[in-house]
Enzyme design. Structure first.
Site, mmCIF file in Angstrom:
data_model
loop_
_atom_site.group_PDB
_atom_site.id
_atom_site.type_symbol
_atom_site.label_atom_id
_atom_site.label_comp_id
_atom_site.label_asym_id
_atom_site.label_seq_id
_atom_site.Cartn_x
_atom_site.Cartn_y
_atom_site.Cartn_z
ATOM 1 C CG ASP A 16 -1.906 1.086 1.313
ATOM 2 O OD1 ASP A 16 -1.725 2.103 0.610
ATOM 3 O OD2 ASP A 16 -2.871 0.959 2.090
ATOM 4 C CG ASP B 169 -3.448 3.501 -2.409
ATOM 5 O OD1 ASP B 169 -4.490 2.890 -2.673
ATOM 6 O OD2 ASP B 169 -3.156 3.911 -1.277
ATOM 7 C CD GLU B 170 -5.084 -0.777 -0.229
ATOM 8 O OE1 GLU B 170 -5.617 -1.905 -0.126
ATOM 9 O OE2 GLU B 170 -5.553 0.257 0.259
HETATM 10 P P1 DGT Z 1 -2.220 5.892 3.684
HETATM 11 O O1 DGT Z 1 -3.005 5.855 4.957
HETATM 12 O O2 DGT Z 1 -0.810 6.352 3.890
HETATM 13 O O3 DGT Z 1 -2.324 4.641 2.878
HETATM 14 O O4 DGT Z 1 -2.899 7.074 2.858
HETATM 15 P P2 DGT Z 1 -3.607 7.087 1.479
HETATM 16 O O5 DGT Z 1 -3.915 8.493 1.131
HETATM 17 O O6 DGT Z 1 -2.830 6.339 0.475
HETATM 18 O O7 DGT Z 1 -4.956 6.431 1.905
HETATM 19 P P3 DGT Z 1 -5.864 5.354 1.265
HETATM 20 O O8 DGT Z 1 -5.094 4.164 0.946
HETATM 21 O O9 DGT Z 1 -7.011 5.243 2.214
HETATM 22 O O10 DGT Z 1 -6.428 6.037 -0.059
HETATM 23 C C1 DGT Z 1 -5.780 5.973 -1.291
HETATM 24 C C2 DGT Z 1 -6.152 7.182 -2.111
HETATM 25 O O11 DGT Z 1 -7.579 7.228 -2.283
HETATM 26 C C3 DGT Z 1 -5.798 8.486 -1.442
HETATM 27 O O12 DGT Z 1 -4.473 8.922 -1.739
HETATM 28 C C4 DGT Z 1 -6.866 9.423 -1.928
HETATM 29 C C5 DGT Z 1 -8.075 8.548 -2.174
HETATM 30 N N1 DGT Z 1 -9.057 8.699 -1.083
HETATM 31 C C6 DGT Z 1 -9.059 8.065 0.113
HETATM 32 N N2 DGT Z 1 -10.089 8.437 0.883
HETATM 33 C C7 DGT Z 1 -10.792 9.356 0.157
HETATM 34 C C8 DGT Z 1 -11.971 10.142 0.406
HETATM 35 O O13 DGT Z 1 -12.605 10.073 1.480
HETATM 36 N N3 DGT Z 1 -12.378 10.975 -0.594
HETATM 37 C C9 DGT Z 1 -11.716 11.078 -1.785
HETATM 38 N N4 DGT Z 1 -12.160 11.900 -2.709
HETATM 39 N N5 DGT Z 1 -10.586 10.356 -2.060
HETATM 40 C C10 DGT Z 1 -10.130 9.524 -1.095
HETATM 41 CA CA CA Z 2 -5.050 2.329 0.193
HETATM 42 CA CA CA Z 3 -2.287 4.167 0.712
#
Ligand code: DGT
Ligand code: CA
Ligand code: CA
Length: 364
Positions: free
Chosen positions: A11, A111-112
């Site tokens: 991830d 991203d995963e």
């Molecule tokens: P992390 O926790 O370091 O894995 O952070 P992210 O940002 O990679 O988190 P993830 O894996 O939950 O989400 C992947 C992508 O999906 C993130 O970069 C942006 C998008 N995303 C996640 N949650 C939301 C949301 O609530 N609204 C929108 N519009 N996009 C989202």
């Molecule tokens: Ca993710």
């Molecule tokens: Ca992520």
């Protein structure tokens, strides 16, 4: 029961924000917030993701942009709109590297990805080395940090990754699954959101250990067969869901000309069986499972008609192929008064067969 498995969940950390930092390194160290602007007013819309500097101020995915701005006032933040084509390009580079480590890769979003590496490693120690190597190469060749969870199935790999973020690596061996999951709150189980967690809490269930000790029959009563059974299995760290590799391109087909034009099912079916046997042999030889079966009929007036059927799971079972093909031909003949001149069968929607993989024939 399937064979012992080793599954990775890789991830990318704070993905959209990290991708933005990659092309504009001067933003590093600042709070970077990537937003989906709705366009109604300048500030309407939500946060898609934020880097860890912004998260320190309580900025989260899904939060209104105006609130994120308020929380970050004075912190010299950067707010940017989402750029999906660019994230897709970055993602493809990373997935390309990962594919070198497993031909059984299931991408989830940009991203995963889950990787089944059971056939690539001897044990979990080797899987740990492989995960380190993936992290090293993704950083070196794509410039990105990621977190990898390793476990005996998808949910444990996912939970390990969630626990190890950011820039982490956590390996949970089968003998350590119980001690790893027992103390965690139930909302750490993939798929258990706020609502389900609240219902569980009202039933006195807070931790995964509480859930494991709860009567599975009552769980099914409360949540239904599907979710109830899932919750019970997950509480014991069990998950049989396979890593679904992307369908392979291509199809296999064969078509023959009948001795004479006919609408007699009894004359056509033996030919359909023969074609199925031939295609089946090729599928087995090439090690593919198919999920879609189709027939093609060329009628006496040279019209070309097709019918297809999607199976609930990939298979290479000859009985299934024959039965479904015959059924399609039968239905086709019932729907027309035309005679058939040529008949063919094709299979597609391929996945590669893995050692010990359960297939449709195993369910019937
Ligand atoms: P992390 O926790 O370091 O894995 O952070 P992210 O940002 O990679 O988190 P993830 O894996 O939950 O989400 C992947 C992508 O999906 C993130 O970069 C942006 C998008 N995303 C996640 N949650 C939301 C949301 O609530 N609204 C929108 N519009 N996009 C989202
Ligand atoms: Ca993710
Ligand atoms: Ca992520």
């Amino acid at each position: 029961m399937g064979a012992r498995r080793v599954v990775l969940l890789a991830d990318l950390d704070y993905f959209y924000s990290q991708a933005e930092e990659l092309r504009n390194p001067s933003m590093r160290g600042k709070p970077v917030v990537v937003c989906v602007y709705s366009g109604r007013t300048e500030e309407s819309g939500v946060v898609a993701t934020a880097n860890y500097e912004a998260r320190k101020y309580g900025v989260r995915s899904g939060m209104p942009i105006a609130l994120a701005k308020k929380r970050l006032s004075g912190a010299d933040p950067v707010f940017l709109p989402v750029d999906f084509p660019y994230y897709k390009e970055v993602s493809e580079r990373v997935i390309g590297i990962m594919k070198e480590y497993s031909d059984q890769l299931e991408q989830v979003g940009l991203d995963e990805a889950y990787l089944d590496v059971s056939n690539r490693v001897e044990d979990f120690a080797e899987a740990e080395q492989l995960a380190k190597e993936i992290k090293r190469r993704v950083l070196q060749e794509a410039g990105l940090k990621l977190t990898i969870g390793v476990g005996p199935n998808k949910i444990i790999a996912k939970m390990a990754s969630d626990a190890a973020k950011p820039d982490g690596l956590m390996v949970i061996r089968p003998e350590n699954v119980e001690e790893f999951i027992s103390p965690l709150p139930v909302d750490k189980i993939p798929g258990v959101g706020k609502k389900t967690a609240e219902r569980l809490e009202r039933m006195g269930i807070k931790t995964i250990k509480d859930l494991a000790q709860f009567d599975p029959v009552r769980l099914v009563d409360e949540f239904g067969e599907s979710l109830g059974a899932y919750l019970h299995a997950a509480s014991r760290g069990e998950d049989e869901d396979p890593v679904r590799g992307r369908a392979e391109a291509g199809s296999m087909s064969r078509i023959i000309t009948l001795k004479e034009n006919t609408k007699d099912l009894k004359a056509v079916l033996p030919k359909v069986d023969e074609i199925c046997e031939e295609i089946h042999e090729r599928a087995v030889r090439e090690g593919v499972l198919f999920r879609t079966i189709g027939i093609i009929a060329i009628t006496s007036d040279l019209g070309i008609k097709t019918r297809t059927k999607s199976l609930p799971a990939p298979t290479d079972d000859l009985g299934t192929l024959k039965r479904e093909s015959s059924e399609l031909v039968k239905k086709f003949l019932q729907s027309t008064d035309k005679e058939i001149r040529r008949i063919g069968v094709h299979i597609s929607d391929f996945t590669r067969r893995e050692k010990g993989q359960r297939t449709l024939s195993g369910y019937i």
